[in-house]
Scaffold this motif. Sequence first.
Motif, mmCIF file in Angstrom:
data_model
loop_
_atom_site.group_PDB
_atom_site.id
_atom_site.type_symbol
_atom_site.label_atom_id
_atom_site.label_comp_id
_atom_site.label_asym_id
_atom_site.label_seq_id
_atom_site.Cartn_x
_atom_site.Cartn_y
_atom_site.Cartn_z
ATOM 1 N N CYS A 125 0.857 -1.188 0.000
ATOM 2 C CA CYS A 125 0.000 0.000 0.000
ATOM 3 C C CYS A 125 0.897 1.243 0.000
ATOM 4 O O CYS A 125 0.714 2.142 -0.817
ATOM 5 C CB CYS A 125 -0.911 -0.020 1.237
ATOM 6 S SG CYS A 125 -1.927 1.438 1.440
ATOM 7 N N LYS A 129 5.493 6.730 0.852
ATOM 8 C CA LYS A 129 5.583 6.593 -0.604
ATOM 9 C C LYS A 129 4.553 5.552 -1.023
ATOM 10 O O LYS A 129 4.784 4.347 -0.886
ATOM 11 C CB LYS A 129 6.997 6.155 -1.007
ATOM 12 C CG LYS A 129 8.025 7.243 -0.750
ATOM 13 C CD LYS A 129 9.405 6.791 -1.102
ATOM 14 C CE LYS A 129 10.404 7.905 -0.792
ATOM 15 N NZ LYS A 129 11.780 7.406 -0.704
ATOM 16 N N ALA A 157 1.712 3.211 -3.214
ATOM 17 C CA ALA A 157 1.620 2.491 -4.493
ATOM 18 C C ALA A 157 0.921 3.395 -5.507
ATOM 19 O O ALA A 157 0.261 4.366 -5.136
ATOM 20 C CB ALA A 157 0.851 1.194 -4.291
ATOM 21 N N LYS A 158 1.018 3.031 -6.791
ATOM 22 C CA LYS A 158 0.581 3.971 -7.831
ATOM 23 C C LYS A 158 -0.916 4.271 -7.789
ATOM 24 O O LYS A 158 -1.354 5.328 -8.212
ATOM 25 C CB LYS A 158 0.973 3.449 -9.223
ATOM 26 C CG LYS A 158 0.342 2.132 -9.580
ATOM 27 C CD LYS A 158 0.796 1.682 -10.948
ATOM 28 C CE LYS A 158 0.152 0.344 -11.283
ATOM 29 N NZ LYS A 158 0.601 -0.197 -12.540
ATOM 30 N N GLN A 159 -1.743 3.303 -7.255
ATOM 31 C CA GLN A 159 -3.192 3.559 -7.219
ATOM 32 C C GLN A 159 -3.639 4.174 -5.900
ATOM 33 O O GLN A 159 -4.831 4.361 -5.671
ATOM 34 C CB GLN A 159 -3.971 2.252 -7.477
ATOM 35 C CG GLN A 159 -4.087 1.302 -6.286
ATOM 36 C CD GLN A 159 -2.888 0.381 -6.130
ATOM 37 O OE1 GLN A 159 -1.767 0.736 -6.503
ATOM 38 N NE2 GLN A 159 -3.117 -0.783 -5.563
ATOM 39 N N ASP A 163 -3.735 7.135 -2.884
ATOM 40 C CA ASP A 163 -3.695 8.598 -2.747
ATOM 41 C C ASP A 163 -3.586 8.972 -1.269
ATOM 42 O O ASP A 163 -4.283 8.403 -0.426
ATOM 43 C CB ASP A 163 -5.003 9.171 -3.344
ATOM 44 C CG ASP A 163 -4.958 10.691 -3.458
ATOM 45 O OD1 ASP A 163 -3.969 11.292 -2.999
ATOM 46 O OD2 ASP A 163 -5.922 11.251 -4.001
ATOM 47 N N LYS A 187 -2.721 10.400 -6.791
ATOM 48 C CA LYS A 187 -2.377 8.973 -6.779
ATOM 49 C C LYS A 187 -0.888 8.766 -7.000
ATOM 50 O O LYS A 187 -0.304 9.338 -7.930
ATOM 51 C CB LYS A 187 -3.171 8.236 -7.860
ATOM 52 C CG LYS A 187 -4.625 8.034 -7.465
ATOM 53 C CD LYS A 187 -5.367 7.213 -8.483
ATOM 54 C CE LYS A 187 -6.805 7.003 -8.011
ATOM 55 N NZ LYS A 187 -7.607 6.293 -8.984
ATOM 56 N N GLY A 188 -0.311 7.934 -6.156
ATOM 57 C CA GLY A 188 1.104 7.591 -6.288
ATOM 58 C C GLY A 188 2.061 8.672 -5.825
ATOM 59 O O GLY A 188 3.277 8.470 -5.871
ATOM 60 N N GLN A 189 1.531 9.799 -5.379
ATOM 61 C CA GLN A 189 2.412 10.903 -4.969
ATOM 62 C C GLN A 189 2.804 10.762 -3.503
ATOM 63 O O GLN A 189 1.947 10.511 -2.650
ATOM 64 C CB GLN A 189 1.698 12.249 -5.173
ATOM 65 C CG GLN A 189 1.358 12.562 -6.612
ATOM 66 C CD GLN A 189 2.613 12.598 -7.479
ATOM 67 O OE1 GLN A 189 3.600 13.252 -7.145
ATOM 68 N NE2 GLN A 189 2.587 11.861 -8.580
#
Length: 613
Positions: free
Chosen positions: A514, A553, A555-557, A559, A564-566
Amino acid sequence: MDSSPDVGQKPPDPPLSVIIATDCGSTTTKAILIEKVGQEYRQTHRGEAPTTVEAPFEDVTRGVLNAFAEVEELSGRKILEGERIITPAREEDGKKVGVDIYVSTSSAGGGLQMMVAGVVQNISVESAQRCALGAGAIVMDVLAANDGRLPHEKIERIRTLRPDMILLSGGTDGGTVTHVIEMAEYIAAAEPRPRLGMSYRLPLIYAGNKDARDRVQEVLGEKTALVVTENLRPVPERENLAPARTKIHDLFLEHVMAQAPGYKKLIGWAGAPIMPTPAAVGLIMQAIAKRDGLNLIGVDIGGATTDVFSVFDGLFNRTVSANLGLSYSVSNVLAEAGLANIMRWVPFTIEEQVLRNRIKNKMIRPTTIPQTLDELQIEQAIAREALRLALIHHKSLATGLKGVQQERTISDIFEQQATGRTLIDMLKLDLIVGSGGILSHAPRRVQAMLMMVDAYEPLGFTVMSVDSIFMMPHLGVLSTVSERAATDVFERDCMVYLGTCVAPIGQGKEGDRCADYTITFQGGRPSETGTLTFGDLKLITLGLEERATVELKPAKQVDLGQGKGQPATREVRGGVVGLLLDGRGRPLQLPADPQARVRALTRWHEAVNLYPA
């Protein structure tokens, strides 16, 4: 919706060193003593006694004096000379004597009960409802010209309700007067009587179209104690609740309180106007939000009702879910939430009928408290659903103004759809304050924290707290006299900080990554790094006075409020529970299979040591 006018411009706080405050509740009168210790105010002693507004005493001051007597005994300070409060505070022969001021709130005798009436359900009526709720009232019914009831049904309803006060609104200034006059005529035809004091006329506040004032005066002037104030919705785009709310407080003191046994004497003692208890709680919430620049949600869950307060971007809202509570109203929670929703929080298998019977037993024996772990877990499961439903109710009323996008005639207004969006943005939420026995007196603080996290599903970073002994009413009314004293005590003695919940938004397969986290502690403690996986719940020790910087940090999906992913970095505060990393995903979804659900709940509970063996 209210842009915090009650905590706006105030004169400088007067020099106060010793303050005594009471909250005269339906069953108990609670007194607290606040003293200046060094440069800060602290709550030093408290006492309580049964409220004496009902027979055989029928004098609220008896309970207040009894609560004072307990404070006197515990503090060694002489507060009373017979039935007179000694002021100011001083020392006589080396002994502490007197207080500088006495303030009080009251919800004895059922609090302030109001009916609101207006023209259009989701415009003037909704504004009137927000106004009455924000003033601390219980809204008994809401009448609108377009609510579908026939005229004789409306008249009958008004006649049988017997509220303490009616708030009538409707129409924009300069607009049509027909519908609001029609509502006034229904009220006049009903000849409503007040709940208390048969010999006086029912107070009615008119806060509608200014062009209808003369006609409303003609219709209602003889039949009610009519008070006219500014329109609370002068134009569709603006709400103006403060003048009507001030009138509600004035009439509460002048009419309702004056009719209650012993209140004339109590008003004479108090150094500030006596306030309805929920109004005072709203004031302290607004004061804290303003002082710290926070968005917050406060909840008070009781046996019969659940109050929710919120301040978002300076806008204050309050709602009362009169049918959601944990004793008298527990069956309503079952009816509204459904058995399946309650069962999903119970960490063991139980037959539906057994659970149903246990809930019914609680309703018919409302004062019982859980005696076994099973009973406690069931009660906390019900609390999660009551909290969740009360927040949904709150979100539906705490909205932006509805129907302001188009020009229209009155007939268009009747047709229009709700366009107001809720002001409650969980991602912008900074603080949750929980109150009420199930939260304040949970056997372990972590239980209170997880109940609120499960029910509210906070997003991103949210500080969690509970009210230690429910002194928010006292502090709310005190904030009208000394904001600093009120906020000092709120921060140091009232609030128990539980810690911070960090909850990434997104879904993923259980066990998948996650977010990676790095926690840097202040004070030289070694930093911690790790991976939060979906389905994980992690509790990291972070004490009351401790702070840490959390770097995530995702995962890409996933928020964290930055997209998202930032990645996101935030300084967080600790508490008696600590830092909770919630990787269960948002929205929170529990396994549908009963066995898998029990396993998941058990794993989460063990991860935070919720119910230690």
